[in-house]
Motif scaffolding. Structure first.
Motif, PDB file in Angstrom:
ATOM      1  N   GLU A 111      -5.412  13.645   0.543  1.00  0.00           N
ATOM      2  CA  GLU A 111      -4.770  13.480  -0.884  1.00  0.00           C
ATOM      3  C   GLU A 111      -5.408  14.790  -1.842  1.00  0.00           C
ATOM      4  O   GLU A 111      -4.584  15.250  -2.610  1.00  0.00           O
ATOM      5  CB  GLU A 111      -5.347  12.306  -1.712  1.00  0.00           C
ATOM      6  CG  GLU A 111      -4.938  11.268  -0.824  1.00  0.00           C
ATOM      7  CD  GLU A 111      -3.551  10.987  -0.422  1.00  0.00           C
ATOM      8  OE1 GLU A 111      -2.695  11.748  -0.937  1.00  0.00           O
ATOM      9  OE2 GLU A 111      -3.020  10.163  -0.019  1.00  0.00           O
TER      10      GLU A 111
ATOM     11  N   GLU B  77      -2.604  12.351  -7.184  1.00  0.00           N
ATOM     12  CA  GLU B  77      -2.917  12.685  -6.100  1.00  0.00           C
ATOM     13  C   GLU B  77      -4.447  12.499  -6.099  1.00  0.00           C
ATOM     14  O   GLU B  77      -5.375  12.224  -5.129  1.00  0.00           O
ATOM     15  CB  GLU B  77      -2.455  13.936  -5.496  1.00  0.00           C
ATOM     16  CG  GLU B  77      -1.055  14.185  -5.143  1.00  0.00           C
ATOM     17  CD  GLU B  77      -0.292  13.300  -4.062  1.00  0.00           C
ATOM     18  OE1 GLU B  77      -1.244  12.829  -3.083  1.00  0.00           O
ATOM     19  OE2 GLU B  77       0.770  12.956  -3.730  1.00  0.00           O
TER      20      GLU B  77
ATOM     21  N   GLU C 225       2.452   8.045   6.043  1.00  0.00           N
ATOM     22  CA  GLU C 225       1.171   7.440   4.786  1.00  0.00           C
ATOM     23  C   GLU C 225       1.633   5.787   4.895  1.00  0.00           C
ATOM     24  O   GLU C 225       0.519   4.964   4.980  1.00  0.00           O
ATOM     25  CB  GLU C 225       1.341   7.831   3.694  1.00  0.00           C
ATOM     26  CG  GLU C 225       0.747   9.353   3.512  1.00  0.00           C
ATOM     27  CD  GLU C 225      -0.586   9.591   3.689  1.00  0.00           C
ATOM     28  OE1 GLU C 225      -1.320   9.238   4.555  1.00  0.00           O
ATOM     29  OE2 GLU C 225      -1.167   9.969   2.519  1.00  0.00           O
TER      30      GLU C 225
ATOM     31  N   GLN D  54       5.189  10.791   3.255  1.00  0.00           N
ATOM     32  CA  GLN D  54       5.137   9.478   2.895  1.00  0.00           C
ATOM     33  C   GLN D  54       5.276   8.214   4.102  1.00  0.00           C
ATOM     34  O   GLN D  54       4.944   7.403   4.045  1.00  0.00           O
ATOM     35  CB  GLN D  54       5.627   9.007   1.615  1.00  0.00           C
ATOM     36  CG  GLN D  54       5.110   9.537   0.388  1.00  0.00           C
ATOM     37  CD  GLN D  54       3.686   9.430   0.187  1.00  0.00           C
ATOM     38  OE1 GLN D  54       2.675   9.937   0.155  1.00  0.00           O
ATOM     39  NE2 GLN D  54       3.379   8.028   0.115  1.00  0.00           N
TER      40      GLN D  54
ATOM     41  N   HIS E 162      -3.080  17.380  -0.908  1.00  0.00           N
ATOM     42  CA  HIS E 162      -1.564  17.274  -1.661  1.00  0.00           C
ATOM     43  C   HIS E 162      -1.796  17.928  -3.057  1.00  0.00           C
ATOM     44  O   HIS E 162      -1.149  18.561  -3.639  1.00  0.00           O
ATOM     45  CB  HIS E 162      -1.526  16.083  -1.747  1.00  0.00           C
ATOM     46  CG  HIS E 162      -1.108  15.361  -0.231  1.00  0.00           C
ATOM     47  ND1 HIS E 162      -1.145  13.991  -0.086  1.00  0.00           N
ATOM     48  CD2 HIS E 162      -1.072  15.863   0.908  1.00  0.00           C
ATOM     49  CE1 HIS E 162      -0.962  13.679   1.304  1.00  0.00           C
ATOM     50  NE2 HIS E 162      -1.060  14.907   1.965  1.00  0.00           N
TER      51      HIS E 162
HETATM   52 FE   LIG Z   1      -0.560  12.186  -1.122  1.00  0.00          FE
END
Ligand SMILES: [Fe+2]
Ligand SMILES: [Fe+2]
Length: 164
Positions: free
Chosen positions: A49, A16, A129, A126, A52
């Motif tokens: 990110e 990440e 994403e 995801q 995350h």
């Molecule tokens: Fe991520």
């Protein structure tokens, strides 16, 4: 916490973090080439990110594991084209989905259902994403890159949202 799961989580912390730095590099490239909306998009991706990474980091420490502060190297700063950025983005996101799938499998194998539950959020994330990266790549074909195409793509890509 289960050693194998802890190792996978620390690996993911690194991934990440690496993604965050890569998106920052992409943001710089976009800024340099006049793609201002995309520069903003990648800066925001970098922030996400990092969030995350921090979410995973806190989880490992909270569960009695040891979160490792990631050392990040090998960040690509040179890209072939505007389109190349989004091709790499989609590839990266598909790879992350695969890593979380593997982690889910590991959790089940190790009977770590708490972590299995924890990573559901990431698996869900995801979907969005991958969708956004795929949709932006479609814009390259739909709008076309010739003439003012790339300028148009940059303007339109900021409108791409995943309606789950
Ligand atoms: Fe991520
Ligand atoms: Fe991502």
């Amino acid at each position: 916490m289960n050693e194998e799961v802890e190792k996978a989580l620390n690996n993911q912390i690194k991934t990440e973090s690496h993604a965050s730095s890569t998106y920052l590099a992409m943001s710089t490239w976009c800024g340099e080439h006049g793609y201002d909306f995309s520069a903003g998009f990648f800066a925001k991706q970098a922030e996400e990110e990092r969030a995350h990474m921090l979410k995973l980091f806190k989880y490992v420490n909270d569960r009695g594991g040891r979160a490792i502060s990631p050392e990040i190297t090998n960040i690509t700063t040179d890209f072939n084209s505007f389109r190349d950025l989004f091709e790499r983005t989609l590839e990266m996101e598909i790879h992350v989905t695969q890593l979380f799938n593997d982690m889910a499998e590991k959790c089940i194998r190790q009977k770590d259902f708490v972590t299995f539950q924890f990573i559901q959020w990431f698996l869900e994330e995801q979907i969005q994403e991958e969708y956004v990266a795929r949709r932006i790549l479609e814009l390259f074909d739909l709008i076309g890159e010739e003439g003012t195409g790339r300028w148009e793509i940059d303007k339109e890509m900021q409108k791409v949202k995943y309606e789950g």
